[in-house]
Design a protein around this motif. Structure first.
Motif, short mmCIF file in Angstrom:
data_model
loop_
_atom_site.label_atom_id
_atom_site.label_comp_id
_atom_site.label_asym_id
_atom_site.label_seq_id
_atom_site.Cartn_x
_atom_site.Cartn_y
_atom_site.Cartn_z
N ILE A 11 1.26 -4.57 -6.77
CA ILE A 11 2.32 -3.80 -6.12
C ILE A 11 2.22 -3.91 -4.61
O ILE A 11 3.22 -4.11 -3.91
CB ILE A 11 2.28 -2.33 -6.57
CG1 ILE A 11 2.66 -2.23 -8.06
CG2 ILE A 11 3.21 -1.47 -5.72
CD1 ILE A 11 2.48 -0.85 -8.65
N VAL A 12 0.99 -3.79 -4.07
CA VAL A 12 0.80 -3.88 -2.61
C VAL A 12 1.23 -5.25 -2.11
O VAL A 12 1.90 -5.37 -1.07
CB VAL A 12 -0.67 -3.60 -2.25
CG1 VAL A 12 -0.95 -3.99 -0.79
CG2 VAL A 12 -1.00 -2.13 -2.47
N LEU A 13 0.86 -6.29 -2.84
CA LEU A 13 1.23 -7.65 -2.41
C LEU A 13 2.74 -7.87 -2.50
O LEU A 13 3.33 -8.55 -1.64
CB LEU A 13 0.48 -8.68 -3.25
CG LEU A 13 -1.03 -8.79 -2.97
CD1 LEU A 13 -1.69 -9.77 -3.94
CD2 LEU A 13 -1.27 -9.25 -1.53
N LEU A 14 3.37 -7.33 -3.53
CA LEU A 14 4.83 -7.46 -3.65
C LEU A 14 5.52 -6.78 -2.47
O LEU A 14 6.45 -7.34 -1.88
CB LEU A 14 5.31 -6.86 -4.97
CG LEU A 14 6.84 -6.88 -5.18
CD1 LEU A 14 7.39 -8.29 -5.13
CD2 LEU A 14 7.21 -6.20 -6.50
N ILE A 15 5.05 -5.59 -2.12
CA ILE A 15 5.62 -4.87 -0.97
C ILE A 15 5.42 -5.69 0.31
O ILE A 15 6.33 -5.81 1.14
CB ILE A 15 4.98 -3.48 -0.83
CG1 ILE A 15 5.40 -2.60 -2.02
CG2 ILE A 15 5.38 -2.83 0.48
CD1 ILE A 15 4.66 -1.27 -2.09
N ALA A 16 4.24 -6.28 0.47
CA ALA A 16 3.96 -7.08 1.67
C ALA A 16 4.86 -8.31 1.74
O ALA A 16 5.38 -8.66 2.81
CB ALA A 16 2.49 -7.50 1.68
N VAL A 17 5.06 -8.95 0.60
CA VAL A 17 5.91 -10.15 0.55
C VAL A 17 7.35 -9.79 0.92
O VAL A 17 8.00 -10.49 1.71
CB VAL A 17 5.84 -10.80 -0.84
CG1 VAL A 17 6.92 -11.87 -0.99
CG2 VAL A 17 4.46 -11.42 -1.07
#
Length: 433
Positions: A11-17
């Protein structure tokens, strides 16, 4: 990696992307964060290498199709198609803002459907600004129309939008069947948008800007053909014939069981080859027209979204996703897709929802498509196309207020989405699905 940690990391990586795609710090391409994020979810075990490869294989043909369509649109511009569109709009509008809006709706809808929404945003929007300036009318409603129609008018054909290509692949429909089922929803949604725009921008469409060089008498004279008609560029017949043949190729390829991407590739090769022979392009130009950074972003985003889905999001959405393909169920699916598109962007939304709805049949898949294509008109973050449009508007020194954009979306999204879903349900009943 244990399940809670894998879910949190995904989830954190999706938000960052997505944040990087929205903000694009220092002008960096979307892939700068997306590709390392995809590698990280694999290396840490948030997604298995097998699942990551499976997702890349699923998206590979879609990305190839997209690259061919982007090349086709770029070299239509090289041939002068969009300059000719601007001249036609100026002649037909005759300095009347209402008529200019109508012409923008017609052209943006056609270009989005045939050459994809990227062509409308990147190539048509600057032409609309130039045409509005020459004809002395306020550009706001016409530029907003480009943004909205890049989303709403992308419902018609599988090639109109990347989300359509994904849905087309999941639906099991032929090219012609897809188009037949989506024709009525496409027309209904565009018609609803047009009515909303005429009402919402009534003041802007009431007359030309105060500093226009054209008098009211000139504005209302039927013999006035608008500015620069003597210098109107010729219609690029070669490009139009190539596009028409490519569309016919989509239909034929689908009918005989061949991937329509081959027809897109043929059209792209014809136009780019002509440009190379005429020294209007170089091999590097052709490569840049494919937008390789964006294609890498799409593949990487797919892997990151798959990690989020594998780690719990699919189960959560499955509990709230309506069952069946009746009108109420289709409305619920489309509404959920629209909300999700505005929360996490329409591309991740369609990647998440398609596997959950594909088993219910093409009706549910197409309802998702209505939600993720019409819904993004509510917020800037709803689609990458809208974010790109905002940057282009700023380049033309026009401000876009988030409040006004959202107010327009709060009216236009339900006004277009609800009747479009009803039209889809009617098409399914009449044509079968």
């Amino acid at each position: 990696m244990n399940a809670p940690s894998a879910e949190a990391l995904s989830i954190v990586l999706l938000i960052a992307v997505l944040a990087c795609a929205v903000v694009r710090p220092f002008g960096l391409p979307e892939a700068v964060v997306a590709v390392p994020a995809a590698g990280l979810v694999v290396v840490t075990g948030a997604i298995s290498p097998a699942h990551a490869w499976e997702e890349a294989e699923r998206l590979g043909p879609v990305v190839g199709f997209l690259a061919a369509v982007l090349v086709l649109a770029h070299f239509c511009d090289v041939e002068g198609l969009f300059r000719a569109c601007g001249a036609w709009m100026a002649r037909w509008a005759k300095n009347r803002p209402g008529r200019l809006l109508t012409s923008v709706f017609v052209l943006a809808s056609a270009i989005t459907a045939v050459l994809s929404l990227d062509a409308t945003i990147v190539l048509l929007t600057p032409v609309v600004f130039a045409t509005a300036t020459r004809t002395g009318v306020r550009p706001k409603p016409h530029s907003y129309a480009c943004a909205h129609l890049s989303n709403t008018a992308s419902l018609l054909l599988p090639v109109s939008n990347l989300t359509n290509l994904l849905a087309f692949s999941a639906s099991g429909l032929s090219f012609t069947r897809f188009a037949a089922l989506m024709t009525l929803p496409w027309l209904v949604a565009i018609g609803a948008e047009y009515l909303v725009f005429r009402r919402f921008f009534a003041a802007d469409l009431a007359g030309p800007t105060p500093d226009t060089p054209h008098s009211d008498k000139d504005k209302d004279t039927d013999t006035d053909t608008g500015p620069d008609t003597a210098d109107a560029p010729p219609l690029p017949l070669f490009a139009l014939v190539t596009v028409a043949c490519t569309l016919a190729g989509f239909v034929v390829a689908s009918a005989v069981g061949v991937d329509p991407a081959w027809a897109a590739l043929a059209g792209a090769l014809v136009l780019s080859g002509r440009a190379l022979l005429r020294r209007q392009a170089t091999p590097v130009t052709v490569l840049r027209a494919t937008a390789p950074g964006f294609l890498a972003f799409v593949l990487a985003l797919g892997v990151v979204v798959r990690a989020v889905v594998d780690n719990g999001l699919a189960d959560a959405l499955g509990r709230v996703l309506p069952d069946g393909t009746g009108l109420a169920a289709l409305l619920g699916i489309a509404a959920l897709a629209a909300v999700l598109a505005n929360l996490i962007n329409n591309l991740p939304a369609v990647l998440v929802l398609l596997p959950l709805t594909a088993t219910a049949g093409p009706g549910a898949v197409l309802a998702v498509l209505l939600g993720v294509n019409i819904g993004p008109n509510l917020t800037y973050a709803g689609s990458l196309a809208t974010l790109l449009w905002r940057r282009i508007v700023h380049q033309h020194e026009h401000e876009v207020g988030i409040g006004e954009f959202t107010r327009l979306g709060l009216i236009s999204v339900p006004a277009a989405l609800i009747p479009a879903v009803a039209a889809l349900w009617g098409s399914l009943v009449v044509l079968g699905g």
